[in-house]
Motif scaffolding. Structure first.
Motif, mmCIF file in Angstrom:
data_model
loop_
_atom_site.group_PDB
_atom_site.id
_atom_site.type_symbol
_atom_site.label_atom_id
_atom_site.label_comp_id
_atom_site.label_asym_id
_atom_site.label_seq_id
_atom_site.Cartn_x
_atom_site.Cartn_y
_atom_site.Cartn_z
ATOM 1 N N PHE A 43 0.903 -1.112 -0.085
ATOM 2 C CA PHE A 43 -0.071 0.018 0.032
ATOM 3 C C PHE A 43 0.884 1.149 -0.052
ATOM 4 N N THR A 44 1.122 1.707 -1.242
ATOM 5 C CA THR A 44 1.988 2.926 -1.300
ATOM 6 C C THR A 44 1.749 3.438 -2.859
ATOM 7 N N PHE A 45 2.491 4.468 -3.126
ATOM 8 C CA PHE A 45 2.604 4.902 -4.571
ATOM 9 C C PHE A 45 3.337 3.821 -5.347
ATOM 10 N N ILE A 46 3.022 3.564 -6.832
ATOM 11 C CA ILE A 46 3.705 2.394 -7.317
ATOM 12 C C ILE A 46 5.110 2.729 -7.562
ATOM 13 N N ALA A 47 5.566 4.088 -7.464
ATOM 14 C CA ALA A 47 6.932 4.083 -7.796
ATOM 15 C C ALA A 47 7.864 3.200 -7.050
ATOM 16 N N THR A 48 7.399 2.891 -5.790
ATOM 17 C CA THR A 48 8.150 2.343 -4.611
ATOM 18 C C THR A 48 8.459 0.828 -5.112
ATOM 19 N N ALA A 49 7.440 0.222 -5.889
ATOM 20 C CA ALA A 49 7.591 -1.084 -6.499
ATOM 21 C C ALA A 49 8.482 -1.112 -7.746
ATOM 22 N N PHE A 50 7.977 -0.135 -8.685
ATOM 23 C CA PHE A 50 8.606 -0.045 -9.878
ATOM 24 C C PHE A 50 10.314 0.144 -9.970
ATOM 25 N N VAL A 51 10.769 0.863 -9.240
ATOM 26 C CA VAL A 51 11.996 1.163 -9.118
ATOM 27 C C VAL A 51 12.809 -0.280 -8.957
ATOM 28 N N VAL A 52 12.128 -1.272 -8.101
ATOM 29 C CA VAL A 52 12.833 -2.727 -8.017
ATOM 30 C C VAL A 52 12.815 -3.126 -9.507
ATOM 31 N N SER A 53 11.639 -3.181 -9.969
ATOM 32 C CA SER A 53 11.634 -4.030 -11.334
ATOM 33 C C SER A 53 12.461 -3.346 -12.327
ATOM 34 N N TYR A 54 12.665 -2.030 -12.260
ATOM 35 C CA TYR A 54 13.856 -1.081 -13.338
ATOM 36 C C TYR A 54 15.199 -1.848 -12.946
ATOM 37 N N THR A 55 15.545 -2.504 -11.730
ATOM 38 C CA THR A 55 16.794 -3.090 -11.643
ATOM 39 C C THR A 55 17.058 -4.619 -12.170
ATOM 40 N N GLY A 56 15.783 -4.936 -12.428
ATOM 41 C CA GLY A 56 15.637 -6.360 -12.747
ATOM 42 C C GLY A 56 15.622 -7.269 -11.680
ATOM 43 N N ALA A 57 15.508 -6.708 -10.469
ATOM 44 C CA ALA A 57 15.095 -7.381 -9.050
ATOM 45 C C ALA A 57 13.564 -7.375 -9.196
ATOM 46 N N VAL A 58 13.271 -8.423 -7.952
ATOM 47 C CA VAL A 58 11.511 -8.637 -7.958
ATOM 48 C C VAL A 58 11.100 -8.028 -6.617
ATOM 49 N N PRO A 59 9.946 -7.064 -6.714
ATOM 50 C CA PRO A 59 9.266 -6.830 -5.454
ATOM 51 C C PRO A 59 8.574 -7.708 -5.060
ATOM 52 N N VAL A 60 8.775 -7.809 -3.601
ATOM 53 C CA VAL A 60 7.907 -8.700 -2.783
ATOM 54 C C VAL A 60 7.004 -7.903 -2.005
ATOM 55 N N PHE A 61 5.863 -7.992 -1.981
ATOM 56 C CA PHE A 61 4.963 -7.107 -1.276
ATOM 57 C C PHE A 61 4.530 -7.648 0.113
ATOM 58 N N VAL A 62 4.522 -6.823 0.912
ATOM 59 C CA VAL A 62 3.978 -6.996 2.286
ATOM 60 C C VAL A 62 3.107 -6.308 3.057
ATOM 61 N N ASP A 63 2.128 -6.788 3.823
ATOM 62 C CA ASP A 63 0.954 -5.969 4.082
ATOM 63 C C ASP A 63 1.290 -4.747 5.086
ATOM 64 N N VAL A 64 0.439 -3.798 5.317
ATOM 65 C CA VAL A 64 0.632 -2.582 6.116
ATOM 66 C C VAL A 64 -0.275 -2.858 7.682
#
Ligand SMILES: *Cc1c(COP(=O)(O)O)cnc(C)c1O
Length: 374
Positions: free
Chosen positions: A84-105
């Motif tokens: 639960f945040t603005f999407i850029a927080t996760a996109f930047v992980v994807s830009y590097t080729g790494a994978v975002p792992v989502f955790v609850d708030v």
């Protein structure tokens, strides 16, 4: 009555002379790229946040992205981010080729739920990106403990929390948001608590090594004008933006204080309305109310009604990141991250800015009560 969500014209009016002069100075010097105003602003921003270094960048997104690059994160790695945040927080992980792992708030503070972080750690996990969402710090004592235990980097997403302070129970000290991780990432998007006249961003850090790397990464990997020692980016903060932000920085604390005062008026008026949940202030953080978010029933109807009454409201955020189409390939399904999903259905952001007046807040609350009766 019209109550805009944010009123930048009103906020800037008293600074007009000062800002015009700063802009005229830059136009005279024509030092648009990495002029001395950029270095001055970096120095002032580092001082304000009590960190050793600050590097001016073209956006908050790049501040997060270049933090990851500077820390060597890339393909094969996992990075923990809140759902639960603005999407850029996760996109930047994807830009590097790494994978975002989502955790609850956490249901009360909307920040990443520390109890869930450890469960998401795998052998591939390299970093955590806690977000100081809406202007309140995540629980950095707990996050730093978890990071230390699992040898993870911490990149603070401070894009909504300029000036907020974390009150550390462990160190018995107050720390500015963005000063506790390996890096802190700030955005100066115009509507942030400290916003420019366009895009802008900053990384704060206490590491000399990371600082050196970032100076190259943001400027084409330059060693000298046409010698490039690494694959770099064009991600510099404009001199014009730095000149404007340098002036605005002096007003940040006073503006945050006004936001807090306005939040107090809202909370007093809203606290006894059945079904309305007002924002909770954590004991471990000051709140700078980038967003004043309440939770209530029939949210979509309330949004429509308030807009029809001339009130600017937003929904931050209507769809958690794990359910976005952009991340469908990761295989998350509805029900997997329940608190983020629940909050996204009943949250609403009311008008909030330093020049909001008491009469306007009273009008918003009156109309909100009318909306709830529908
Ligand atoms: C605004 C924001 C960003 C991105 O900042 P930009 O300057 O728009 O690139 C990242 N994370 C959060 C939480 C934000 O609110």
């Amino acid at each position: 009555m019209k109550v805009p969500f944010i009123d930048l014209q009103k906020q800037c009016r008293p600074l007009k002379k000062e800002i015009n002069k700063a802009i005229a100075d830059v136009l005279k010097k024509q030092n648009f790229i990495l002029g001395e105003e950029v270095h001055e602003f970096e120095k002032n921003f580092a001082e304000y946040n009590k960190v050793k270094y600050a590097v001016g960048l073209n956006s908050g997104t790049d501040a997060l992205f270049l933090s990851l690059i500077a820390l060597g994160i890339g393909p094969g790695d996992e990075v923990i981010v809140p759902a639960f945040t603005f999407i850029a927080t996760a996109f930047v992980v994807s830009y590097t080729g790494a994978v975002p792992v989502f955790v609850d708030v956490d249901e009360r503070t909307f920040a990443i739920d520390c109890a869930q972080i450890a469960k998401a750690v795998t052998k591939k996990t390299k970093a955590i990106i806690p977000v100081h969402l809406f202007g309140q710090c995540a629980d950095m004592d707990k996050i730093r403990d978890i990071a230390k235990k699992h040898s993870l980097y911490v990149i603070e997403d401070a894009c909504q929390s300029h000036g907020a302070e974390f009150l550390s129970g462990r160190d018995h000290n107050a720390f500015k948001s963005g000063s506790m991780g390996d890096t802190g990432a700030f955005s100066f998007y115009p509507t942030k608590n400290l916003g420019g006249f366009g895009d802008g961003g900053m990384i704060t850090t206490n590491s000399g090594e990371i600082h050196e790397k970032l100076l190259k990464l943001r400027d084409c990997g330059r060693k000298s004008k046409y010698e490039h020692s690494m694959v770099g980016y064009n991600s510099r903060l404009d001199t014009l933006q730095a000149a404007v932000l340098n002036i605005k920085l002096k007003y940040l604390d006073a503006w945050n204080e006004k936001r807090r005062k306005n939040a107090g008026i809202y909370s007093e008026l809203l606290k006894d309305i059945p079904g309305v949940i007002i924002p909770e202030c954590a004991s471990f953080s000051t709140h700078v109310f980038h967003v004043f978010a309440v939770r209530l029933p029939n949210r979509d109807k309330v949004v429509e009604y308030l807009r029809s009454k001339g009130i600017g409201v937003l929904v931050n955020y209507p769809l958690p990141l794990h359910l976005q189409d952009a991340y469908r390939h990761l295989g998350y399904r509805e029900g997997m991250i329940p608190t983020a999903e629940k909050i996204s259905k009943d949250i609403i952001s009311l008008p909030m800015h330093p020049s909001l007046e008491k009469g306007q807040i009273e009008y918003v609350v009156t109309q909100l009560k009318n909306a709830l009766k529908l």
